[in-house]
Scaffold this motif. Sequence first.
Motif, short mmCIF file in Angstrom:
data_model
loop_
_atom_site.label_atom_id
_atom_site.label_comp_id
_atom_site.label_asym_id
_atom_site.label_seq_id
_atom_site.Cartn_x
_atom_site.Cartn_y
_atom_site.Cartn_z
N PRO A 147 -8.54 8.37 -4.69
CA PRO A 147 -7.58 8.04 -5.76
C PRO A 147 -8.16 7.55 -7.07
CG PRO A 147 -7.60 6.32 -4.09
CD PRO A 147 -8.46 7.44 -3.56
N THR A 148 -9.45 7.28 -7.15
CA THR A 148 -10.05 6.76 -8.38
C THR A 148 -11.53 7.12 -8.41
OG1 THR A 148 -10.52 4.75 -9.65
CG2 THR A 148 -10.47 4.54 -7.27
N SER A 203 -0.99 -1.11 -13.59
CA SER A 203 0.36 -1.64 -13.72
C SER A 203 0.51 -2.58 -14.92
CB SER A 203 0.75 -2.38 -12.44
OG SER A 203 -0.19 -3.40 -12.14
N GLU A 227 -3.06 -2.21 0.58
CA GLU A 227 -2.59 -1.08 -0.23
C GLU A 227 -1.56 -1.50 -1.27
OE1 GLU A 227 -1.36 1.76 2.69
OE2 GLU A 227 -3.40 1.95 3.50
N ARG A 262 -3.74 -2.73 -4.02
CA ARG A 262 -4.46 -1.57 -4.57
C ARG A 262 -3.56 -0.73 -5.47
NH1 ARG A 262 -7.19 0.94 0.17
NH2 ARG A 262 -8.78 -0.63 -0.25
N SER A 263 -2.30 -0.62 -5.10
CA SER A 263 -1.40 0.20 -5.91
C SER A 263 -1.23 -0.39 -7.31
CB SER A 263 -0.03 0.31 -5.22
OG SER A 263 0.67 -0.92 -5.25
N ILE A 269 -4.86 0.51 -9.16
CA ILE A 269 -5.32 1.87 -9.49
C ILE A 269 -4.19 2.90 -9.59
CG2 ILE A 269 -7.56 1.44 -8.43
CD1 ILE A 269 -6.70 3.12 -6.06
N THR A 270 -3.01 2.60 -9.07
CA THR A 270 -1.93 3.58 -9.07
C THR A 270 -0.87 3.26 -10.11
OG1 THR A 270 -2.26 3.93 -6.71
CG2 THR A 270 -0.21 4.76 -7.65
N ASP A 275 3.84 1.82 -7.56
CA ASP A 275 4.12 2.62 -6.36
C ASP A 275 5.17 1.88 -5.53
OD1 ASP A 275 4.10 3.83 -3.84
OD2 ASP A 275 1.99 4.38 -3.98
#
Length: 259
Positions: A55-56, A137, A215, A218-219, A222-223, A226
């Motif tokens: 994902p990164t 975020s 997670e 983590r979201s 890097i996301t 989510d």
Amino acid sequence: MSSPLLTQVGALAQRSIMRTARQPASAIPPLIFPVALLLMNSGGLKASTELPGFPTDSFFAFALAVPFIQGALFSTMNAGTDLARDIQTGFFSRLSLTPVRGSALLAGQITGIVVLGIVQAVFYISVGLLLGVRFASGPAGIALLLVYAALVAVGFGALGSFLALRTGSGESIQGLFPVLFVFLFISSMNTPRDLIAVPWFHFLASINPVSYLIECVRSLIITGWDARALALGFSIAFVLAIVALIAASWALSRRMERT
């Protein structure tokens, strides 16, 4: 006449914070050890970012979520060890003879752990920002992460308090710490679950609640926002906090009956 509940909680929370701050062996490892492990893993596993679907392109950013949960495990040990020490030294017995309520004792202990948990989270976030991590975020995500860190600290702090009240032994708490740590290593801490190729490890990581706690953090890093990861992480943290608080309250009532 007994002191107001909030005054009692505040005094006991202050005692919990100051006791940890005055013991470098309790205050420093939750800050330094997770970051040291993060830096070592980032150096040794950076090739993982070349896997298709990773994902990164920054393994450091990917692994930055781990210290938040690892630090919470240290909170379990610190909360349990401090409370067990109070039981062993007789402080708990003397306290039970005062107007201090049992609920204030538990709330003060956990409030102190929450404050330290937020301090840890601020430290990890600062390390990440200094080393170039940009939170997907944004500032709102960082603020939410601090709320999440407080919730996780409540759950693990209450778990440590429950173990201390049941065993009454600091040595027992320290002996249980490696067992809790195993859950971290069989999670998705180093590899996304959908990229874990070993079937048995993928299964264990998928049923391990620690994976979803990691997670969730983590979201935010890097996301971005989510919804599924956030809902799972907050739900598990909330259930852990409720169950651990109920168990700790029950253990406290049993302990006070014996004293």
